[in-house]
Write a protein that holds these residues in place. Structure first.
Motif, PDB file in Angstrom:
ATOM      1  N   ARG A   1       0.870  -1.186   0.000  1.00 58.21           N
ATOM      2  CA  ARG A   1       0.000   0.000   0.000  1.00 58.21           C
ATOM      3  C   ARG A   1       0.895   1.221   0.000  1.00 58.21           C
ATOM      4  N   LEU A   2       0.599   2.182  -0.854  1.00 62.31           N
ATOM      5  CA  LEU A   2       1.346   3.443  -0.834  1.00 62.31           C
ATOM      6  C   LEU A   2       0.301   4.539  -0.657  1.00 62.31           C
ATOM      7  N   GLY A   3       0.319   5.179   0.502  1.00 66.27           N
ATOM      8  CA  GLY A   3      -0.734   6.148   0.828  1.00 66.27           C
ATOM      9  C   GLY A   3      -2.062   5.429   0.854  1.00 66.27           C
ATOM     10  N   ALA A   4      -3.043   6.002   0.145  1.00 67.01           N
ATOM     11  CA  ALA A   4      -4.382   5.394   0.155  1.00 67.01           C
ATOM     12  C   ALA A   4      -4.486   4.291  -0.900  1.00 67.01           C
ATOM     13  N   LYS A   5      -3.428   4.124  -1.696  1.00 71.60           N
ATOM     14  CA  LYS A   5      -3.526   3.244  -2.866  1.00 71.60           C
ATOM     15  C   LYS A   5      -3.023   1.826  -2.572  1.00 71.60           C
ATOM     16  N   SER A   6      -3.841   0.847  -2.941  1.00 67.07           N
ATOM     17  CA  SER A   6      -3.418  -0.548  -2.822  1.00 67.07           C
ATOM     18  C   SER A   6      -2.744  -0.937  -4.132  1.00 67.07           C
ATOM     19  N   ILE A   7      -1.419  -1.143  -4.090  1.00 62.61           N
ATOM     20  CA  ILE A   7      -0.657  -1.379  -5.329  1.00 62.61           C
ATOM     21  C   ILE A   7      -0.552  -2.880  -5.619  1.00 62.61           C
ATOM     22  N   LEU A   8      -0.285  -3.677  -4.568  1.00 64.11           N
ATOM     23  CA  LEU A   8      -0.196  -5.142  -4.721  1.00 64.11           C
ATOM     24  C   LEU A   8      -1.098  -5.789  -3.685  1.00 64.11           C
TER      25      LEU A   8
ATOM     26  N   GLY B   1       2.102  -8.081 -18.048  1.00 64.62           N
ATOM     27  CA  GLY B   1       0.921  -7.365 -17.563  1.00 64.62           C
ATOM     28  C   GLY B   1       0.836  -6.028 -18.263  1.00 64.62           C
ATOM     29  N   ARG B   2      -0.381  -5.447 -18.236  1.00 64.68           N
ATOM     30  CA  ARG B   2      -0.539  -4.136 -18.876  1.00 64.68           C
ATOM     31  C   ARG B   2       0.209  -3.070 -18.087  1.00 64.68           C
ATOM     32  N   ASN B   3       0.349  -1.906 -18.669  1.00 61.47           N
ATOM     33  CA  ASN B   3       0.958  -0.779 -17.965  1.00 61.47           C
ATOM     34  C   ASN B   3       0.201  -0.534 -16.662  1.00 61.47           C
ATOM     35  N   GLY B   4       0.956  -0.335 -15.606  1.00 60.19           N
ATOM     36  CA  GLY B   4       0.343   0.017 -14.326  1.00 60.19           C
ATOM     37  C   GLY B   4      -0.226  -1.170 -13.567  1.00 60.19           C
ATOM     38  N   SER B   5       0.048  -2.415 -14.017  1.00 61.54           N
ATOM     39  CA  SER B   5      -0.551  -3.579 -13.345  1.00 61.54           C
ATOM     40  C   SER B   5       0.201  -3.971 -12.068  1.00 61.54           C
ATOM     41  N   GLY B   6       1.420  -3.424 -11.880  1.00 62.12           N
ATOM     42  CA  GLY B   6       2.133  -3.687 -10.619  1.00 62.12           C
ATOM     43  C   GLY B   6       3.430  -4.465 -10.772  1.00 62.12           C
ATOM     44  N   LYS B   7       3.884  -4.672 -12.007  1.00 64.61           N
ATOM     45  CA  LYS B   7       5.083  -5.498 -12.246  1.00 64.61           C
ATOM     46  C   LYS B   7       6.334  -4.886 -11.603  1.00 64.61           C
ATOM     47  N   THR B   8       6.566  -3.602 -11.907  1.00 69.27           N
ATOM     48  CA  THR B   8       7.759  -2.945 -11.345  1.00 69.27           C
ATOM     49  C   THR B   8       7.670  -2.897  -9.825  1.00 69.27           C
ATOM     50  N   SER B   9       6.481  -2.635  -9.304  1.00 70.92           N
ATOM     51  CA  SER B   9       6.313  -2.575  -7.847  1.00 70.92           C
ATOM     52  C   SER B   9       6.673  -3.917  -7.219  1.00 70.92           C
ATOM     53  N   LEU B  10       6.196  -5.010  -7.836  1.00 73.29           N
ATOM     54  CA  LEU B  10       6.528  -6.333  -7.299  1.00 73.29           C
ATOM     55  C   LEU B  10       8.035  -6.567  -7.365  1.00 73.29           C
TER      56      LEU B  10
ATOM     57  N   ASP C   1      14.125  -5.281 -15.156  1.00 73.28           N
ATOM     58  CA  ASP C   1      12.879  -4.579 -15.476  1.00 73.28           C
ATOM     59  C   ASP C   1      12.982  -4.012 -16.892  1.00 73.28           C
ATOM     60  N   GLU C   2      12.322  -4.665 -17.817  1.00 76.51           N
ATOM     61  CA  GLU C   2      12.328  -4.274 -19.235  1.00 76.51           C
ATOM     62  C   GLU C   2      13.752  -4.062 -19.770  1.00 76.51           C
ATOM     63  N   PRO C   3      14.580  -5.115 -19.761  1.00 74.30           N
ATOM     64  CA  PRO C   3      15.977  -4.935 -20.164  1.00 74.30           C
ATOM     65  C   PRO C   3      16.175  -4.673 -21.643  1.00 74.30           C
TER      66      PRO C   3
ATOM     67  N   LEU D   1       8.828  -8.003 -19.409  1.00 73.12           N
ATOM     68  CA  LEU D   1       8.887  -7.714 -20.843  1.00 73.12           C
ATOM     69  C   LEU D   1       7.500  -7.298 -21.303  1.00 73.12           C
ATOM     70  N   HIS D   2       7.474  -6.510 -22.387  1.00 76.08           N
ATOM     71  CA  HIS D   2       6.181  -6.178 -22.985  1.00 76.08           C
ATOM     72  C   HIS D   2       5.955  -6.912 -24.300  1.00 76.08           C
ATOM     73  N   GLU D   3       7.068  -7.409 -24.916  1.00 77.26           N
ATOM     74  CA  GLU D   3       6.924  -8.090 -26.204  1.00 77.26           C
ATOM     75  C   GLU D   3       6.475  -9.524 -25.932  1.00 77.26           C
TER      76      GLU D   3
ATOM     77  N   PRO E   1      17.225  -1.863 -12.976  1.00 80.36           N
ATOM     78  CA  PRO E   1      15.966  -1.128 -13.007  1.00 80.36           C
ATOM     79  C   PRO E   1      15.577  -0.698 -14.422  1.00 80.36           C
ATOM     80  N   GLN E   2      14.344  -0.204 -14.531  1.00 79.30           N
ATOM     81  CA  GLN E   2      13.810   0.195 -15.837  1.00 79.30           C
ATOM     82  C   GLN E   2      14.567   1.409 -16.381  1.00 79.30           C
ATOM     83  N   VAL E   3      14.798   2.357 -15.502  1.00 82.83           N
ATOM     84  CA  VAL E   3      15.486   3.580 -15.931  1.00 82.83           C
ATOM     85  C   VAL E   3      16.942   3.484 -15.472  1.00 82.83           C
TER      86      VAL E   3
HETATM   87  N1  ATP Z   1       5.265   5.682  -5.254  1.00 81.63           N
HETATM   88  C1  ATP Z   1       4.041   5.509  -5.714  1.00 81.63           C
HETATM   89  N2  ATP Z   1       2.993   6.167  -5.189  1.00 81.63           N
HETATM   90  C2  ATP Z   1       1.736   5.973  -5.632  1.00 81.63           C
HETATM   91  N3  ATP Z   1       1.427   5.103  -6.621  1.00 81.63           N
HETATM   92  C3  ATP Z   1       2.426   4.426  -7.184  1.00 81.63           C
HETATM   93  C4  ATP Z   1       3.780   4.567  -6.772  1.00 81.63           C
HETATM   94  N4  ATP Z   1       4.546   3.729  -7.513  1.00 81.63           N
HETATM   95  C5  ATP Z   1       3.707   3.100  -8.361  1.00 81.63           C
HETATM   96  N5  ATP Z   1       2.445   3.516  -8.162  1.00 81.63           N
HETATM   97  C6  ATP Z   1       1.245   3.051  -8.878  1.00 81.63           C
HETATM   98  O1  ATP Z   1       1.217   1.641  -8.798  1.00 81.63           O
HETATM   99  C7  ATP Z   1       0.649   1.092  -9.975  1.00 81.63           C
HETATM  100  C8  ATP Z   1       1.584   0.014 -10.493  1.00 81.63           C
HETATM  101  O2  ATP Z   1       2.781   0.644 -10.974  1.00 81.63           O
HETATM  102  P1  ATP Z   1       3.990  -0.206 -11.554  1.00 81.63           P
HETATM  103  O3  ATP Z   1       5.059   0.756 -11.968  1.00 81.63           O
HETATM  104  O4  ATP Z   1       4.316  -1.258 -10.593  1.00 81.63           O
HETATM  105  O5  ATP Z   1       3.294  -0.849 -12.840  1.00 81.63           O
HETATM  106  P2  ATP Z   1       3.931  -1.650 -14.048  1.00 81.63           P
HETATM  107  O6  ATP Z   1       3.069  -2.842 -14.247  1.00 81.63           O
HETATM  108  O7  ATP Z   1       5.369  -1.873 -13.835  1.00 81.63           O
HETATM  109  O8  ATP Z   1       3.710  -0.609 -15.232  1.00 81.63           O
HETATM  110  P3  ATP Z   1       4.549  -0.347 -16.588  1.00 81.63           P
HETATM  111  O9  ATP Z   1       4.334  -1.538 -17.466  1.00 81.63           O
HETATM  112  O10 ATP Z   1       3.879   0.875 -17.138  1.00 81.63           O
HETATM  113  O11 ATP Z   1       5.979  -0.102 -16.226  1.00 81.63           O
HETATM  114  C9  ATP Z   1       0.434   2.254 -10.934  1.00 81.63           C
HETATM  115  O12 ATP Z   1      -0.931   2.613 -10.890  1.00 81.63           O
HETATM  116  C10 ATP Z   1       1.304   3.351 -10.370  1.00 81.63           C
HETATM  117  O13 ATP Z   1       0.752   4.626 -10.636  1.00 81.63           O
END
Ligand code: ATP
Length: 258
Positions: A10-17, A34-43, A161-163, A193-195, A81-83
């Motif tokens: 959880r980051l703030g009010a947001k449930s990420i994983l 997973g699609r953009n924003g699905s949580g891959k990088t966070s995991l 992460d997306e090498p 990967l996205h491909e 990392p991705q960047v």
């Molecule tokens: N520090 C943060 N604070 C709030 N929300 C965050 C934070 N980091 C990530 N998120 C949110 O968590 C969700 C998952 O992000 P994440 O980067 O893990 O996705 P992803 O699957 O790797 O996306 P992509 O394929 O675009 O790289 C997104 O909605 C993102 O906005």
């Protein structure tokens, strides 16, 4: 072996994983899709412990990730990392950072460390740019420079992460060959990967995330015979055969398959 049990973030009010279960085996390539924003990088950041606010359990070779000190963690797990930063240091100096978790009190590289740096530069096909500044490298060269760092770190678990983002076909093949070498060396390789077609060709195991949850874990063929390509990615897999009989998977957007 790397295992996550009921990992939530959880980051703030947001449930990420939410309650993510994940297991990656040595000598295998696990691809996280997973699609953009699905949580891959966070995991991935939780697995590397660069994001520390997770709950649940993460085990690396049977040991709790939280209980490992930073140095031991850096000897077990490496993250690309991705960047990728562009520091004004040479590719060789960047690669040498990979040896830091192993240095003694003097902080100096031993003869064996220097040899490991040389072999990592060669293995990553970047030895010819060893004295170039990372900030002057092209995108592809920089990616290989960070691969060299990853190899020098010599960890049993590698996370990437997306090498291949922003790499041309030639560099992509170099990176895929390096991933296969890591797998052959018995490492636990996890990458985002996205491909889809490339992912299925590389993966021993495919994991798919959607909205912070793990929705699929299985082989490439199980992925292809599931509804995941359609329901998550909006594509339909098609097998095509060339004149020599080799088969390739193509993904057609769903609205073109009607
Ligand atoms: N520090 C943060 N604070 C709030 N929300 C965050 C934070 N980091 C990530 N998120 C949110 O968590 C969700 C998952 O992000 P994440 O980067 O893990 O996705 P992803 O699957 O790797 O996306 P992509 O394929 O675009 O790289 C997104 O909605 C993102 O906005």
């Amino acid at each position: 072996m790397l295992e996550a049990r009921k990992v939530s973030l959880r980051l703030g009010a947001k449930s990420i994983l939410r309650d993510v279960d994940f297991k990656a085996e040595p000598g295998q390539i696990t691809v996280l899709l997973g699609r953009n924003g699905s949580g891959k990088t966070s995991l991935m950041r939780c697995l590397a412990h660069t994001q520390t606010r997770w709950s649940g359990e993460i085990l690396i070779e049977g040991q709790s990730l939280r209980k490992l000190d930073a140095k031991t963690r850096a000897q077990r797990i490496a993250l690309m990392p991705q960047v990728l930063p562009r520091p004004p240091i040479t590719v060789r100096t960047l690669t040498a950072f990979g040896r830091q978790p192993y240095l003694g009190m003097s902080g100096r590289l031993s003869e064996a460390d220097e040899q490991r740096v040389d072999s990592a530069l060669k293995q990553a096909a970047i030895a010819g740019h060893a004295e170039d500044l990372v900030c002057h490298c092209s995108g592809g060269e920089r990616q290989l420079a960070y691969f060299s760092l990853l190899l020098a770190q010599d960890t049993p678990v590698v996370l990437l992460d997306e090498p291949t983002a922003s790499l041309d076909m030639e560099y992509r093949q170099v990176v895929y060959a390096l991933l296969r070498q890591m797998k052959a060396a018995g490492k636990t390789v996890v990458l985002i990967l996205h491909e889809l077609a490339d992912a299925l060709e590389l993966a021993d195991q495919v994991c798919v995330m959607d909205r912070g949850e793990m929705v699929f874990t299985g082989t490439a063929s199980a992925f292809l015979s599931s509804r995941i390509p359609q329901s998550i990615f909006g594509v339909c897999p098609k097998t095509v055969r060339d004149e020599k009989g080799s088969e390739y998977i193509l993904f057609a957007p769903l609205d073109q398959t009607k």
